[in-house]
Write an enzyme that holds these catalytic residues in place. Structure first.
Site, PDB file in Angstrom:
ATOM      1  N   CYS A  43      24.694  16.647   4.562  1.00 44.67           N
ATOM      2  CA  CYS A  43      25.456  15.398   4.440  1.00 44.67           C
ATOM      3  C   CYS A  43      24.548  14.249   4.008  1.00 44.67           C
ATOM      4  CB  CYS A  43      26.113  15.076   5.776  1.00 44.67           C
ATOM      5  SG  CYS A  43      24.998  15.233   7.187  1.00 44.67           S
ATOM      6  N   HIS A  93      26.146   8.591   9.854  1.00 48.56           N
ATOM      7  CA  HIS A  93      24.742   8.235   9.629  1.00 48.56           C
ATOM      8  C   HIS A  93      24.716   6.924   8.846  1.00 48.56           C
ATOM      9  CE1 HIS A  93      23.602  12.393  10.526  1.00 48.56           C
ATOM     10  NE2 HIS A  93      24.251  12.844   9.485  1.00 48.56           N
TER      11      HIS A  93
HETATM   12  P1  NAD Z   1      29.434  24.289  13.940  1.00 51.49           P
HETATM   13  O1  NAD Z   1      28.571  24.700  15.054  1.00 51.49           O
HETATM   14  O2  NAD Z   1      30.425  23.196  14.142  1.00 51.49           O
HETATM   15  O3  NAD Z   1      30.258  25.538  13.395  1.00 51.49           O
HETATM   16  C1  NAD Z   1      29.649  26.761  13.132  1.00 51.49           C
HETATM   17  C2  NAD Z   1      30.668  27.882  13.282  1.00 51.49           C
HETATM   18  O4  NAD Z   1      30.056  29.123  12.926  1.00 51.49           O
HETATM   19  C3  NAD Z   1      31.203  28.032  14.701  1.00 51.49           C
HETATM   20  O5  NAD Z   1      32.604  28.159  14.630  1.00 51.49           O
HETATM   21  C4  NAD Z   1      30.563  29.334  15.209  1.00 51.49           C
HETATM   22  O6  NAD Z   1      31.411  30.062  16.075  1.00 51.49           O
HETATM   23  C5  NAD Z   1      30.405  30.105  13.897  1.00 51.49           C
HETATM   24  N1  NAD Z   1      29.338  31.112  13.935  1.00 51.49           N
HETATM   25  C6  NAD Z   1      28.193  31.094  14.650  1.00 51.49           C
HETATM   26  N2  NAD Z   1      27.477  32.214  14.397  1.00 51.49           N
HETATM   27  C7  NAD Z   1      28.182  32.934  13.500  1.00 51.49           C
HETATM   28  C8  NAD Z   1      27.966  34.172  12.841  1.00 51.49           C
HETATM   29  N3  NAD Z   1      26.878  34.912  13.070  1.00 51.49           N
HETATM   30  N4  NAD Z   1      28.897  34.591  11.953  1.00 51.49           N
HETATM   31  C9  NAD Z   1      30.016  33.877  11.721  1.00 51.49           C
HETATM   32  N5  NAD Z   1      30.272  32.697  12.325  1.00 51.49           N
HETATM   33  C10 NAD Z   1      29.355  32.238  13.192  1.00 51.49           C
HETATM   34  O7  NAD Z   1      28.446  23.950  12.728  1.00 51.49           O
HETATM   35  P2  NAD Z   1      28.654  22.878  11.568  1.00 51.49           P
HETATM   36  O8  NAD Z   1      28.313  21.529  12.097  1.00 51.49           O
HETATM   37  O9  NAD Z   1      29.973  23.083  10.930  1.00 51.49           O
HETATM   38  O10 NAD Z   1      27.469  23.273  10.583  1.00 51.49           O
HETATM   39  C11 NAD Z   1      27.585  24.367   9.693  1.00 51.49           C
HETATM   40  C12 NAD Z   1      26.591  24.197   8.570  1.00 51.49           C
HETATM   41  O11 NAD Z   1      26.913  22.989   7.868  1.00 51.49           O
HETATM   42  C13 NAD Z   1      25.132  24.063   8.986  1.00 51.49           C
HETATM   43  O12 NAD Z   1      24.313  24.595   7.977  1.00 51.49           O
HETATM   44  C14 NAD Z   1      24.939  22.561   9.050  1.00 51.49           C
HETATM   45  O13 NAD Z   1      23.589  22.171   8.895  1.00 51.49           O
HETATM   46  C15 NAD Z   1      25.774  22.122   7.866  1.00 51.49           C
HETATM   47  N6  NAD Z   1      26.260  20.733   7.919  1.00 51.49           N
HETATM   48  C16 NAD Z   1      26.704  20.193   9.096  1.00 51.49           C
HETATM   49  C17 NAD Z   1      27.121  18.863   9.110  1.00 51.49           C
HETATM   50  C18 NAD Z   1      27.581  18.202  10.380  1.00 51.49           C
HETATM   51  O14 NAD Z   1      27.408  17.014  10.516  1.00 51.49           O
HETATM   52  N7  NAD Z   1      28.192  18.903  11.306  1.00 51.49           N
HETATM   53  C19 NAD Z   1      27.116  18.115   7.942  1.00 51.49           C
HETATM   54  C20 NAD Z   1      26.731  18.724   6.738  1.00 51.49           C
HETATM   55  C21 NAD Z   1      26.281  20.032   6.753  1.00 51.49           C
END
Ligand code: NAD
Length: 335
Positions: free
Chosen positions: A141, A220
């Site tokens: 992000c 942010h």
């Molecule tokens: P999150 O924890 O909200 O969601 C992750 C999901 O993946 C959960 O539903 C979990 O159950 C599932 N999961 C965990 N292990 C797994 C596996 N082995 N196989 C399949 N599913 C699995 O995470 P998020 O915040 O959505 O982040 C996901 C990605 O996006 C990360 O790389 C993060 O850095 C990136 N990201 C996050 C944000 C943010 O602010 N939340 C912003 C931009 C990018």
């Protein structure tokens, strides 16, 4: 024309938003999502008729009345492309476990290291780099926000170098595990990883970043100082940013003084979950001093990467027209 068949692996903050965005695209079909165990997220997905493919068996789902249509292997067979939205490092594991063996294209998120993909991606900066690729990473992000605004400014006026500080939200709103809740925490690593990450998209950008975490969940905030090739006028910068897609000028004059008011504005605008896909820049915080340009921008971390994932799907599936894809994606959120 047949629709692009998309699967979502990891249905959390980013995954559920990308799934909803896929459903809005006329040229895409959401085949399904993966689920580990029963939760309110899975209950809502089920209520919305989204097909769920189990990662670990599925007994937990069945016990709670959730219909499972198959396992993750079945999902791989049914899709053209996967958007992997799992926590950092898991995407890389999934690449080896599922995507390479099943010859399925995959998009990874910003938590993964850049070399998980053949390139990193921000649609308005380097769409063409992702054309027909098998593995691409949509950047974080923060990197998305930095890349969108710096790319526009560099293209129009020329940037010599940038220093920027990321004031980062401590946790997402639904996250009860992370913080801080009563502290300001400097990131004791110079530069912070954001500067080098921007260079995976804007390869020639000279940028040095620092970061601190603060007790807020909403957005942010970045403060940036750009050494420009020549002096620029604030009104020209405002016009450029106003004319650039996925960037929004907000104004103290309209009583938008804070990240709280930006998110309230987003809720009033009525998008699903009150998301704000645009990078918001305060007009009154854009200033110059000689050739230096200063500005401050706010990033809705939960949603700015969502349209990027949609454009990335099109690019990887061979849709050549970047501007058209961006327009289609933007308009889908307005319907
Ligand atoms: P999150 O924890 O909200 O969601 C992750 C999901 O993946 C959960 O539903 C979990 O159950 C599932 N999961 C965990 N292990 C797994 C596996 N082995 N196989 C399949 N599913 C699995 O995470 P998020 O915040 O959505 O982040 C996901 C990605 O996006 C990360 O790389 C993060 O850095 C990136 N990201 C996050 C944000 C943010 O602010 N939340 C912003 C931009 C990018």
């Amino acid at each position: 024309m047949s629709k692009i068949k998309v699967g979502i692996v990891g249905y959390g903050t980013i995954g559920k938003r990308v799934a909803d965005a896929v459903k809005l695209q006329k040229d895409m079909e959401l085949v399904g999502i993966t689920g580990h165990s029963y939760s309110f997220r899975m209950e809502v997905a089920n209520m919305e008729g989204i097909k769920i493919f189990a990662i670990d068996g599925g007994k937990d789902f069945k016990d709670n009345g959730i219909n499972i249509v198959g396992n993750v292997g079945d999902l791989m067979k049914a899709v053209d492309i996967v958007v992997d939205c799992t926590p950092k490092k898991i995407g890389r594991e999934n690449k080896e476990k599922y995507y390479i063996p099943n010859k399925v294209k995959a998009i990874f998120q910003g938590g993964e290291k850049a070399d998980v993909g053949e390139c990193s991606f921000v649609a308005q900066c380097n769409y063409k780099e992702a054309l027909n690729k098998d593995y691409v990473r949509v950047v974080s992000c923060n990197t998305t926000g930095l890349s969108r605004t710096l790319h526009a400014l560099d293209k129009k006026f020329g940037i010599v170098d940038v220093t920027a500080t990321m004031i980062r939200r401590g946790a997402d709103p639904g996250d009860i595990r992370h913080g801080p809740i009563n502290s300001i925490v400097p990131v004791l690593e110079l530069p912070s990883h954001h500067g080098p990450d921007v260079k995976t998209v804007l390869k020639d950008m000279e940028i040095f970043t620092t970061a601190i975490s603060v007790p807020t969940t909403l957005m942010h905030l970045h403060t940036l100082t750009c050494e420009m090739k020549k002096e620029v006028k604030v009104e020209d910068v405002v016009k450029l940013l106003n004319d650039t897609t996925r960037i929004r000028i907000v104004r103290n004059a309209e009583k938008v003084r804070s990240t709280a008011e930006i998110m309230e504005l987003a809720r009033d605008l009525g998008g699903k979950r009150g998301d704000m896909h645009d990078i918001c820049i305060w007009e009154e915080a854009i200033g110059t001093h000689g050739k230096k340009l200063f500005y401050m921008q706010a990033i809705h971390q939960e949603s700015d990467v969502v349209p990027e994932n949609i454009d990335c799907i099109r690019a990887m599936m061979g849709f050549k027209d970047a501007e058209k894809s961006i327009k289609m994606t933007n308009e889908s959120f307005e319907d």
